[in-house]
Design a protein around this motif. Structure first.
Motif, PDB file in Angstrom:
ATOM      1  N   MET A 141      43.238 -14.918  30.048  1.00  0.00           N
ATOM      2  CA  MET A 141      43.077 -15.727  31.233  1.00  0.00           C
ATOM      3  C   MET A 141      42.989 -14.821  32.462  1.00  0.00           C
ATOM      4  SD  MET A 141      45.811 -18.773  30.401  1.00  0.00           S
ATOM      5  CE  MET A 141      45.339 -19.866  31.721  1.00  0.00           C
ATOM      6  N   GLN A 142      43.851 -13.853  32.516  1.00  0.00           N
ATOM      7  CA  GLN A 142      43.855 -12.949  33.660  1.00  0.00           C
ATOM      8  C   GLN A 142      42.531 -12.194  33.763  1.00  0.00           C
ATOM      9  OE1 GLN A 142      47.094 -10.163  33.702  1.00  0.00           O
ATOM     10  NE2 GLN A 142      46.258  -9.015  35.401  1.00  0.00           N
ATOM     11  N   ARG A 143      42.046 -11.694  32.652  1.00  0.00           N
ATOM     12  CA  ARG A 143      40.792 -10.944  32.659  1.00  0.00           C
ATOM     13  C   ARG A 143      39.625 -11.834  33.059  1.00  0.00           C
ATOM     14  NH1 ARG A 143      38.673  -8.887  27.140  1.00  0.00           N
ATOM     15  NH2 ARG A 143      39.499 -10.939  26.919  1.00  0.00           N
ATOM     16  N   TRP A 144      39.568 -13.054  32.548  1.00  0.00           N
ATOM     17  CA  TRP A 144      38.482 -13.959  32.903  1.00  0.00           C
ATOM     18  C   TRP A 144      38.437 -14.182  34.414  1.00  0.00           C
ATOM     19  CZ3 TRP A 144      40.037 -17.986  28.697  1.00  0.00           C
ATOM     20  CH2 TRP A 144      39.549 -17.577  27.455  1.00  0.00           C
ATOM     21  N   VAL A 145      39.595 -14.401  35.013  1.00  0.00           N
ATOM     22  CA  VAL A 145      39.640 -14.638  36.454  1.00  0.00           C
ATOM     23  C   VAL A 145      39.277 -13.370  37.215  1.00  0.00           C
ATOM     24  CG1 VAL A 145      41.140 -15.207  38.403  1.00  0.00           C
ATOM     25  CG2 VAL A 145      41.277 -16.548  36.304  1.00  0.00           C
ATOM     26  N   SER A 146      39.866 -12.237  36.847  1.00  0.00           N
ATOM     27  CA  SER A 146      39.617 -11.001  37.596  1.00  0.00           C
ATOM     28  C   SER A 146      38.170 -10.527  37.468  1.00  0.00           C
ATOM     29  CB  SER A 146      40.577  -9.896  37.141  1.00  0.00           C
ATOM     30  OG  SER A 146      40.306  -9.505  35.814  1.00  0.00           O
ATOM     31  N   GLU A 147      37.504 -10.859  36.371  1.00  0.00           N
ATOM     32  CA  GLU A 147      36.112 -10.456  36.181  1.00  0.00           C
ATOM     33  C   GLU A 147      35.127 -11.526  36.627  1.00  0.00           C
ATOM     34  OE1 GLU A 147      35.712  -9.201  32.121  1.00  0.00           O
ATOM     35  OE2 GLU A 147      37.070  -7.499  32.397  1.00  0.00           O
ATOM     36  N   GLY A 172      34.786 -14.609  35.499  1.00  0.00           N
ATOM     37  CA  GLY A 172      34.332 -15.507  34.438  1.00  0.00           C
ATOM     38  C   GLY A 172      34.956 -16.886  34.505  1.00  0.00           C
ATOM     39  N   ALA A 173      35.965 -17.046  35.351  1.00  0.00           N
ATOM     40  CA  ALA A 173      36.630 -18.340  35.506  1.00  0.00           C
ATOM     41  C   ALA A 173      37.303 -18.387  36.868  1.00  0.00           C
ATOM     42  CB  ALA A 173      37.680 -18.543  34.407  1.00  0.00           C
ATOM     43  N   ASP A 174      37.423 -19.575  37.416  1.00  0.00           N
ATOM     44  CA  ASP A 174      38.143 -19.713  38.666  1.00  0.00           C
ATOM     45  C   ASP A 174      39.262 -20.749  38.551  1.00  0.00           C
ATOM     46  OD1 ASP A 174      36.720 -22.041  38.633  1.00  0.00           O
ATOM     47  OD2 ASP A 174      35.760 -21.752  40.566  1.00  0.00           O
ATOM     48  N   GLY A 175      39.506 -21.208  37.347  1.00  0.00           N
ATOM     49  CA  GLY A 175      40.577 -22.157  37.087  1.00  0.00           C
ATOM     50  C   GLY A 175      40.529 -22.587  35.632  1.00  0.00           C
ATOM     51  N   PHE A 176      41.525 -23.334  35.223  1.00  0.00           N
ATOM     52  CA  PHE A 176      41.623 -23.758  33.831  1.00  0.00           C
ATOM     53  C   PHE A 176      42.115 -25.192  33.758  1.00  0.00           C
ATOM     54  CE2 PHE A 176      42.196 -19.224  33.930  1.00  0.00           C
ATOM     55  CZ  PHE A 176      41.355 -18.781  32.915  1.00  0.00           C
ATOM     56  N   ASN A 177      41.601 -25.937  32.796  1.00  0.00           N
ATOM     57  CA  ASN A 177      42.121 -27.259  32.469  1.00  0.00           C
ATOM     58  C   ASN A 177      42.964 -27.111  31.213  1.00  0.00           C
ATOM     59  OD1 ASN A 177      40.791 -28.788  34.497  1.00  0.00           O
ATOM     60  ND2 ASN A 177      38.901 -28.628  33.328  1.00  0.00           N
TER      61      ASN A 177
END
Length: 56
Positions: free
Chosen positions: A1-7, A9-14
């Motif tokens: 999750m951390q990597r997705w946000v930092s790169e 690839g994501a700006d939030g999660f459901n």
């Protein structure tokens, strides 16, 4: 999750826990503390209103 946000690839999660309330409680008790230790999830709110919490 951390990597997705930092790169980017994501700006939030459901979250879709397999059971309620236990599933969400597990996430809050086990995952959130790790994210807080890494400095990627807040440890307290800065404001007092929902608008302030959402950064608007």
């Amino acid at each position: 999750m951390q990597r997705w946000v930092s790169e980017g690839g994501a700006d939030g999660f459901n979250l879709m826990p397999p059971s309620l309330p236990a599933g969400i409680e597990d996430f809050v008790d086990l995952v959130i503390p790790v994210l807080q230790e890494r400095g990627v999830f807040r440890t307290e709110y800065e404001g007092t209103t929902l608008r302030e919490h959402l950064g608007e």
